[in-house]
Design a protein around this motif. Structure first.
Motif, mmCIF file in Angstrom:
data_model
loop_
_atom_site.group_PDB
_atom_site.id
_atom_site.type_symbol
_atom_site.label_atom_id
_atom_site.label_comp_id
_atom_site.label_asym_id
_atom_site.label_seq_id
_atom_site.Cartn_x
_atom_site.Cartn_y
_atom_site.Cartn_z
ATOM 1 N N SER A 1 0.822 -1.204 0.000
ATOM 2 C CA SER A 1 0.000 0.000 0.000
ATOM 3 C C SER A 1 0.861 1.260 0.000
ATOM 4 N N SER B 1 1.292 3.858 -3.194
ATOM 5 C CA SER B 1 0.917 5.260 -3.010
ATOM 6 C C SER B 1 2.011 6.181 -3.544
ATOM 7 N N GLU B 2 3.277 5.818 -3.277
ATOM 8 C CA GLU B 2 4.393 6.621 -3.777
ATOM 9 C C GLU B 2 4.451 6.574 -5.300
ATOM 10 N N SER C 1 1.912 6.018 -7.389
ATOM 11 C CA SER C 1 0.767 6.753 -7.938
ATOM 12 C C SER C 1 0.985 8.258 -7.899
#
Length: 241
Positions: A8, A12-13, A15
């Motif tokens: 996760s 996130s990084e 994206s």
């Protein structure tokens, strides 16, 4: 860190990246989290390519390693590329494994060079751009072989990262007014992958004459004398990857 939490955070990084520099920085974090020292993105340019340096899009490998690899012409001895090209799944191997486990022999010259640079265990995965480009992401370092759970996890992260990278790459190419038209770039890109005019014509639904016309225009625009020089210059100018 448990798998779901790690995945996760890394996703996130990835994206959040909006440039090639940022997406590669995120992938360096992925390499670190999985215990690898190096990460490299390769572009499959030509089937008969002999130099590793001409395939590298981004890498953290030492320049001296790449230079010695090319000086020894080790790319033609590499046993891994054919295996990776035949699967959509990540493939893991270690030069410390016996050949029966690894699945292929490692040439003595390659074994010596990789041990000297602490490239013992590797993971590689083939990825494809929606415009037909073929790439490979590879992680290298000193650690034990990945478990199946880790392989599944890194495979999903690689697919996500390459999707973001590819969108950034295509957006940058579209937003930059280059010397070649879209069709000329397509023809040059397929030529770089070893396709003949007839094969390119079938792929793009064009006649051989039209393909050759696009090629002639591209050669003139980039001030080249033949297709080989055209492909080399287009790669150098980053018109194609």
């Amino acid at each position: 860190m448990i798998t779901l939490e790690r995945q996760s955070i890394l996703n996130s990084e990835i994206s959040a990246a909006d440039s090639r520099l940022e997406i590669f920085a995120a992938m360096k974090r992925v390499a670190h989290e999985f215990g690898f020292r190096h990460i490299t993105l390769f572009a499959a340019t030509r089937a008969d390519e002999t130099l590793l340096s001409r395939m590298i899009v981004e890498t953290t490998l030492p320049v001296s390693y790449v230079q010695e690899f090319d000086r020894r012409r080790l790319l033609k001895l590499c046993p891994v590329a054919p295996i990776i090209s035949k699967s959509a799944l990540p493939y893991c191997w270690s030069i410390d494994d016996p050949e029966s486990v690894r699945g292929f022999p490692v040439p003595v010259e390659m074994d010596e060079l990789q041990r000297r640079y602490d490239i013992i265990t590797s993971v590689a995965m083939a990825v494809h751009s929606i415009d037909g480009g073929r790439f490979m992401l590879r992680f290298d370092g000193v650690r034990h072989r990945l478990s199946q759970v880790e392989l599944n996890e890194i495979g999903m992260i690689v697919l996500h990262a390459f999707d973001v990278f590819d969108k950034i790459r295509r957006s940058a190419r579209t937003g930059t007014a280059g010397p070649l038209t879209t069709r000329e770039l397509e023809v040059v890109r397929w030529t770089a992958q070893g396709k003949t005019s007839s094969e390119i014509g079938r792929i793009l639904s064009l006649s051989d004459h039209t393909v050759n016309a696009y090629m002639t225009n591209a050669i003139k625009k980039l001030d080249c004398v033949n297709r080989t020089q055209l492909v080399a210059k287009a790669l150098r100018l980053r018109l194609i990857v």
